[in-house]
Design an enzyme around this catalytic site. Structure first.
Site, PDB file in Angstrom:
ATOM      1  N   GLU A  93       0.840  -1.194   0.000  1.00 22.14           N
ATOM      2  CA  GLU A  93       0.000   0.000   0.000  1.00 22.14           C
ATOM      3  C   GLU A  93       0.872   1.240   0.000  1.00 22.14           C
ATOM      4  O   GLU A  93       1.806   1.314   0.776  1.00 22.14           O
ATOM      5  CB  GLU A  93      -0.919   0.032   1.222  1.00 22.14           C
ATOM      6  CG  GLU A  93      -1.900   1.201   1.133  1.00 22.14           C
ATOM      7  CD  GLU A  93      -2.839   1.297   2.352  1.00 22.14           C
ATOM      8  OE1 GLU A  93      -2.714   0.504   3.287  1.00 22.14           O
ATOM      9  OE2 GLU A  93      -3.683   2.189   2.321  1.00 22.14           O
ATOM     10  N   HIS A 144      -9.017  -3.469  10.368  1.00 19.24           N
ATOM     11  CA  HIS A 144      -9.014  -3.304   8.912  1.00 19.24           C
ATOM     12  C   HIS A 144      -9.513  -4.562   8.197  1.00 19.24           C
ATOM     13  O   HIS A 144      -9.942  -4.489   7.052  1.00 19.24           O
ATOM     14  CB  HIS A 144      -7.592  -3.014   8.404  1.00 19.24           C
ATOM     15  CG  HIS A 144      -7.250  -1.556   8.277  1.00 19.24           C
ATOM     16  ND1 HIS A 144      -8.102  -0.633   7.719  1.00 19.24           N
ATOM     17  CD2 HIS A 144      -6.121  -0.872   8.601  1.00 19.24           C
ATOM     18  CE1 HIS A 144      -7.510   0.565   7.711  1.00 19.24           C
ATOM     19  NE2 HIS A 144      -6.312   0.445   8.245  1.00 19.24           N
ATOM     20  N   GLU A 187      -2.094  -3.727   7.093  1.00 20.91           N
ATOM     21  CA  GLU A 187      -3.167  -4.705   7.311  1.00 20.91           C
ATOM     22  C   GLU A 187      -3.269  -5.789   6.252  1.00 20.91           C
ATOM     23  O   GLU A 187      -4.372  -6.320   6.028  1.00 20.91           O
ATOM     24  CB  GLU A 187      -4.500  -3.965   7.395  1.00 20.91           C
ATOM     25  CG  GLU A 187      -4.991  -3.330   6.064  1.00 20.91           C
ATOM     26  CD  GLU A 187      -4.633  -1.861   5.875  1.00 20.91           C
ATOM     27  OE1 GLU A 187      -3.662  -1.404   6.494  1.00 20.91           O
ATOM     28  OE2 GLU A 187      -5.326  -1.179   5.092  1.00 20.91           O
ATOM     29  N   ASN A 188      -2.184  -6.188   5.581  1.00 19.30           N
ATOM     30  CA  ASN A 188      -2.243  -7.256   4.572  1.00 19.30           C
ATOM     31  C   ASN A 188      -3.104  -8.417   5.062  1.00 19.30           C
ATOM     32  O   ASN A 188      -3.003  -8.837   6.205  1.00 19.30           O
ATOM     33  CB  ASN A 188      -0.833  -7.789   4.309  1.00 19.30           C
ATOM     34  CG  ASN A 188       0.178  -6.690   4.203  1.00 19.30           C
ATOM     35  OD1 ASN A 188       0.063  -5.824   3.349  1.00 19.30           O
ATOM     36  ND2 ASN A 188       1.156  -6.679   5.106  1.00 19.30           N
ATOM     37  N   GLU A 210      -9.523   4.339   6.420  1.00 17.52           N
ATOM     38  CA  GLU A 210      -8.645   4.814   7.501  1.00 17.52           C
ATOM     39  C   GLU A 210      -9.395   5.600   8.575  1.00 17.52           C
ATOM     40  O   GLU A 210      -9.192   5.385   9.767  1.00 17.52           O
ATOM     41  CB  GLU A 210      -7.480   5.636   6.934  1.00 17.52           C
ATOM     42  CG  GLU A 210      -6.511   4.816   6.067  1.00 17.52           C
ATOM     43  CD  GLU A 210      -5.913   3.602   6.766  1.00 17.52           C
ATOM     44  OE1 GLU A 210      -6.010   3.492   8.005  1.00 17.52           O
ATOM     45  OE2 GLU A 210      -5.355   2.733   6.056  1.00 17.52           O
ATOM     46  N   HIS A 223      -5.984  -1.530  15.385  1.00 13.46           N
ATOM     47  CA  HIS A 223      -6.229  -0.838  14.112  1.00 13.46           C
ATOM     48  C   HIS A 223      -6.072  -1.799  12.925  1.00 13.46           C
ATOM     49  O   HIS A 223      -6.978  -1.906  12.094  1.00 13.46           O
ATOM     50  CB  HIS A 223      -5.269   0.348  13.994  1.00 13.46           C
ATOM     51  CG  HIS A 223      -5.413   1.135  12.731  1.00 13.46           C
ATOM     52  ND1 HIS A 223      -6.160   2.287  12.649  1.00 13.46           N
ATOM     53  CD2 HIS A 223      -4.903   0.935  11.493  1.00 13.46           C
ATOM     54  CE1 HIS A 223      -6.115   2.753  11.410  1.00 13.46           C
ATOM     55  NE2 HIS A 223      -5.342   1.952  10.681  1.00 13.46           N
ATOM     56  N   GLU A 224      -4.951  -2.470  12.856  1.00 10.07           N
ATOM     57  CA  GLU A 224      -4.708  -3.343  11.693  1.00 10.07           C
ATOM     58  C   GLU A 224      -5.677  -4.521  11.694  1.00 10.07           C
ATOM     59  O   GLU A 224      -6.169  -4.928  10.648  1.00 10.07           O
ATOM     60  CB  GLU A 224      -3.263  -3.844  11.665  1.00 10.07           C
ATOM     61  CG  GLU A 224      -2.189  -2.755  11.746  1.00 10.07           C
ATOM     62  CD  GLU A 224      -2.366  -1.614  10.760  1.00 10.07           C
ATOM     63  OE1 GLU A 224      -2.932  -1.831   9.667  1.00 10.07           O
ATOM     64  OE2 GLU A 224      -1.951  -0.476  11.077  1.00 10.07           O
ATOM     65  N   GLY A 259       3.509   2.793  10.609  1.00  6.26           N
ATOM     66  CA  GLY A 259       3.280   2.031  11.836  1.00  6.26           C
ATOM     67  C   GLY A 259       3.101   0.554  11.542  1.00  6.26           C
ATOM     68  O   GLY A 259       3.785  -0.295  12.110  1.00  6.26           O
ATOM     69  N   ALA A 260       2.209   0.230  10.622  1.00  2.75           N
ATOM     70  CA  ALA A 260       1.920  -1.166  10.331  1.00  2.75           C
ATOM     71  C   ALA A 260       1.033  -1.261   9.100  1.00  2.75           C
ATOM     72  O   ALA A 260       0.557  -0.245   8.596  1.00  2.75           O
ATOM     73  CB  ALA A 260       1.213  -1.821  11.521  1.00  2.75           C
TER      74      ALA A 260
HETATM   75  N1  ARG Z   1      -2.889   1.054   5.761  1.00  2.00           N
HETATM   76  C1  ARG Z   1      -1.807   1.275   6.698  1.00  2.00           C
HETATM   77  C2  ARG Z   1      -2.467   1.666   7.991  1.00  2.00           C
HETATM   78  O1  ARG Z   1      -2.995   1.006   8.716  1.00  2.00           O
HETATM   79  C3  ARG Z   1      -0.874   2.334   6.294  1.00  2.00           C
HETATM   80  C4  ARG Z   1      -0.041   1.985   5.117  1.00  2.00           C
HETATM   81  C5  ARG Z   1       0.520   3.167   4.476  1.00  2.00           C
HETATM   82  N2  ARG Z   1       1.640   2.833   3.676  1.00  2.00           N
HETATM   83  C6  ARG Z   1       2.382   3.711   3.066  1.00  2.00           C
HETATM   84  N3  ARG Z   1       3.447   3.310   2.445  1.00  2.00           N
HETATM   85  N4  ARG Z   1       2.089   4.959   3.035  1.00  2.00           N
HETATM   86  O2  ARG Z   1      -2.785   2.654   8.400  1.00  2.00           O
HETATM   87 ZN    ZN Z   2      -5.063   2.019   8.709  1.00  2.00          ZN
END
Ligand code: ARG
Ligand code: ZN
Length: 894
Positions: free
Chosen positions: A120, A299, A262-263, A318, A295-296, A259-260
């Site tokens: 992402e 998702h 959510e794959n 988000e 959070h993850e 931070g992390a």
């Molecule tokens: N979807 C991720 C989250 O929980 C953020 C990932 C953003 N990645 C990036 N390379 N900007 O919030």
């Molecule tokens: Zn997120």
């Protein structure tokens, strides 16, 4: 190139199935991507199949088993277009990439000798040529092959098979049963240890939960795994949402941009949000881990099962998921408490979230990067993982929760999943689901005005007028909203008009003794009335009010707006002592403190002597000694507003003057309330075994706040208290607090010696070394020169984002004196680091670039060198698209 929301076009092909085979090697990884491609019913027969690709070497392209003739495809720098495809085909692309050379940390990269991915938003195109957009959803089958030195081989979904190949390598196969966009793809390969548990879901399925980390770190993943179990339970009980896979994995990595991530079924985390034990992690770290794990995990439904149609809809997942993680944390903090304690614990969480919003999102919404939570355009989507999309997005969801109520909101969520499970949708679709419930509740209303929160930027200002008619015993409240164009909106021309927002505005009225007045509103009599402002100006009348009341406004921060009301200091003191709404009570004290510090900063600029008002000191004394307030709440109530928040209140921002003013007030409070702070320090010790639970964490927060005031005031025995705490601390929260107090306010040799010993003790723990750099980078005496020296330390590297953040970002964003020195050397340092980072990792460089966003609002002596530094960066040849967008907007839209 600017991409516009209005230009959205559906992709002409479906790609229902993808098979990926990886031959993993650090210097050359080969990827075979086999996809089933079907032209969509309405699409033109000569629509090319255009695939995205970046930094890839093409080995071969085949269609239905035959190599494609060269005139049937066109390869350009960022895409591969296939022409003349039959309406249904198997396309096979073989490509090569070089993970060991990938310093961007997007796509496939190597960290600590292991392989990781981050896709992402647009990282999958660095792995293979593909339709790298969220509305193309496919079922993935993944084969991983690697040398035995990479024993753990993970990907999304369920493990199908593991075998050893004749050449000695290992091969595993994974299958993810749920169609997903490619940004949710992940793989991990390497030497890792793990901790696991099995839990039964609400419907009685056994699921395996695992947390993977570096060998040797297994003792630090207990909190993470426990947090994951709590998150799973919470989503079941609060939203009726169950885990849909047989196994769910979290993997910690030290090199990570955010931070992390959510794959699906394989969350990849910055190690800072996984690893914790009492010796090495602070209370804030524990809280952050629980929140990010939540959070993850959340998702999985809000993001993965229902995803975004395009990246303009980012806040769909988000904002909603931040709202969910905030509620999760609040529920965890209030867990097991009686009603009053739970209300206070929830207020503490709300306060922390609002503090963060005001420090990061309000300035963003007032600057050159201002954008609606659903942006209208972008140059680089990586630049839009912003406080606006995330935190303001969560506020917009929270307002819907406030308008619908808990039950109504839950019904709206159920409807959202009933309509859209398995789809890639828009923010409008979400609001429509909520609206279907809202109109059932209120047949005469809808959310059409509310939807403007999604397309207008800026923080609305709500002016409050209170009229009291003693003869009629009547009080009239007039709310008037205003939100002038910001940033790029100002360039839209004179014809651009912003329309009013739908603002839920919670108010209470107190009598002159601080008692809550009952308010008759919307068919009920309550202490709090929720006023729904939907026009520019509206009035509400409250009857049976004998004397002019004191208004308690925007209770619980019911909308992301700025309140404009002229309380007297006496009224603020009254609210701070008596408001029954703990959030508004905190707010009154903060407003009082803000006025004090701003007045001190002005005095400083005018060269006058500084002086704190007695009434303010007494307000603080009352909060500090109020036995009815728990420690966690008092720690928030007594915390002075941050320099970031204060800067938003200055006509012309002068960070050094603010820093001096804030320091003066901290020291003055320490002097005048020395006995009370000392008492709080003694009363809030937490001997015995460490627990990160909210009550002991709250005590430590208050105790350590007291220590910082005593140190700032140079109270006689303060250094001894700090040294003792530092030497005896049984947890990292107390060690860091004492070390920070000593480094910032201590004298003599002790602080430097302690720093050196701290490093020696923790040199092998990257997360603690980050803390060590961060503490020094933000320290009051740290200059550009010191920052440069710290960069020479053997443990420093720009390649690791956590390390870069701990030193460079801390200095540029949190060291007012060093960064904003009038000689401009801080800005030159910033420019240099932005360019150095840009050559390695554009996403991180662009984040640093934003440190100068609001340059045009600074005092002239700082504004000029800031502008020069921005121009210098913009003029640099070969700038990434990321940094290019930030600096050009800063110079153009400020
Ligand atoms: N979807 C991720 C989250 O929980 C953020 C990932 C953003 N990645 C990036 N390379 N900007 O919030
Ligand atoms: Zn997120």
């Amino acid at each position: 190139v600017t991409v516009h929301r209005k230009d959205y076009q559906p992709y002409p092909y479906d790609i229902p199935e993808v098979a990926l085979a990886f031959d993993l090697a650090p210097d050359a990884t080969e990827v075979r991507c086999t996809m089933q491609v079907q032209r969509k019913p309405g699409a033109s027969a000569d629509a090319a199949l255009v695939l995205d690709g970046e930094d890839l070497e093409l080995v071969s392209v085949g269609v239905n088993g035959a190599a494609l003739p060269a005139d049937s495809y066109r390869l350009s720098e960022h895409s591969l277009a296939l022409y003349g495809l039959p309406s249904s085909a198997t396309v096979e692309i073989v490509s090569r990439c070089k993970p060991s050379a990938n310093s961007t940390l997007m796509g496939l990269y190597v960290s600590g000798g292991n392989f990781f991915t981050q896709c992402e938003a647009e990282g999958f195109r660095r792995i293979t040529w593909f339709a790298d957009r969220p509305d193309v959803m496919s079922r993935y089958r993944v084969t991983l092959r690697a040398q035995p030195e990479y024993p753990v081989l993970l990907s999304n979904g369920n493990l199908l098979a593991t075998r050893q190949l004749p050449d000695g390598r290992n091969e595993v196969e994974w299958e993810d049963p749920f169609p997903k966009p490619c940004y949710l793809f992940a793989l991990v390969a390497g030497k890792l240890t793990h901790r696991e548990t099995t839990v039964k879901t609400a419907s009685g399925r056994d699921v395996l939960l695992q947390v993977y980390s570096d060998p040797g770190s297994e003792s630090k993943t207990e909190w993470a795994l426990d947090s994951l179990v709590r998150a799973l339970r919470w989503d079941e009980s609060r939203f009726g949402l169950e885990l849909d896979l047989d196994r769910f994995m979290i993997v910690a990595v030290h090199d990570f941009n955010m931070g992390a991530m959510e794959n699906k079924g394989l969350n990849i985390f910055n190690a800072a949000y996984v690893l914790a034990d009492a010796d090495t992690a602070t209370d804030a770290n524990y809280e952050g881990i629980e929140s990010v794990i939540g959070h993850e995990y959340f998702h999985n439904w809000t993001g993965n099962r229902v995803t975004c149609r395009d990246w303009f809809q980012l806040s769909l997942k988000e904002g909603l998921t931040v709202f969910r993680d905030q509620e999760f944390s609040a529920d965890m903090m209030a867990d097991g408490m009686d009603a009053a304690a739970a209300a206070s614990a929830r207020a503490v969480k709300r306060i922390d979230d609002v503090v963060a919003l005001r420090a990061a999102q309000f300035p963003e919404d007032a600057g050159p990067m201002a954008h609606p939570i659903r942006p209208e355009s972008y140059q680089e989507i990586g630049n839009f993982y912003t406080a606006t999309v995330y935190e303001k997005g969560a506020e917009v969801i929270r307002m819907q929760h406030t308008l619908l109520g808990e039950e109504g909101f839950r019904a709206g969520m159920d409807e959202y999943f009933r309509r859209h499970d398995g789809q890639a949708v828009t923010c409008d679709d979400f609001v429509a689901a909520m609206e279907s419930v809202y109109v059932r509740q209120h047949p005469d209303r809808d959310l059409s005005v509310f939807r403007r929160w999604y397309r207008q930027a800026g923080t609305p200002r709500v002016n409050v007028k209170l009229d009291h008619d003693p003869a009629a015993r009547r009080c009239t409240v007039t709310l008037t909203q205003e939100c002038p164009p910001v940033g790029v909106e100002r360039k839209a021309g004179a014809g651009y008009v912003k329309a009013p927002f739908h603002i839920p505005f919670a108010v209470g009225l107190l009598d002159r003794d601080g008692r809550a007045l009952p308010l008759r509103h919307a068919g009920a009599v309550q202490d709090t009335a929720l006023l729904e402002l939907t026009q520019q100006s509206q009035q509400w009348v409250f009857e049976d009010i004998a004397e002019r009341p004191v208004p308690s406004l925007l209770r619980d921060f019911s909308a992301p707006v700025i309140v404009d009301y002229g309380w007297t200091n006496e009224e603020l003191a009254l609210l701070s002592a008596h408001d029954s709404n703990p959030f508004a009570r905190w707010e009154a004290g903060q407003e009082f403190a803000t006025r004090q510090i701003l007045a001190l900063a002005e005095a400083r600029q005018a060269g006058k002597t500084l002086h704190a008002e007695a009434a303010f000191i007494e307000t603080w004394r009352a909060l500090l000694t109020d036995p009815a307030l728990d420690a966690a709440y008092r720690a928030r109530a007594l915390a002075l507003p941050s320099e970031k928040t204060l800067a938003e209140r200055m006509q012309q921002v002068d960070p050094p003057a603010l820093a001096v003013a804030r320091d003066f007030l901290r020291a003055e409070l320490g002097r005048q309330l020395a006995a009370e702070f000392r008492q709080a320090f003694d009363d809030n010790q937490t001997p015995g075994e460490y627990s990160p639970a909210p009550v002991p964490a709250g005590k430590r927060a208050l105790k350590n706040l007291a220590l910082s005031h005593l140190m700032a005031a140079c109270e006689l025995d303060a250094p001894r208290l700090a040294e003792q705490q530092y030497e005896k601390a049984g947890n990292m929260t107390d060690s860091m607090a004492a070390l920070s107090a000593l480094v910032n306010f201590g004298q003599g040799e002790y602080p430097q010696k302690a720093l050196a010993a701290f490093y020696d003790k923790w040199r092998d723990n990257a997360l603690v070394v980050d803390k060590w750099f961060a503490l020094q980078a933000a320290a009051r005496s740290t200059t550009v020169q010191t920052a440069r020296e710290l960069m020479q330390h053997p443990a420093f590297t720009l390649r690791n984002p956590n390390r870069a953040r701990s030193l460079i970002f801390q200095f540029c964003l949190n060291n007012a004196r060093g960064m904003h020195h009038p000689d401009g050397t801080g800005y030159a340092f910033w420019a240099e680091q932005v360019l150095a980072l840009d050559a390695l990792n554009p996403e991180i460089a662009a984040r640093l670039a934003r440190a100068l966003d609001n340059w045009s609002r600074f005092v002239p002596a700082l504004r000029t060198p800031m502008q020069a530094a921005l121009q210098q960066v913009r003029a640099h040849a070969g700038l990434s698209r990321n940094v290019q967008e930030i600096v050009s907007k800063a110079l153009e839209f400020a």
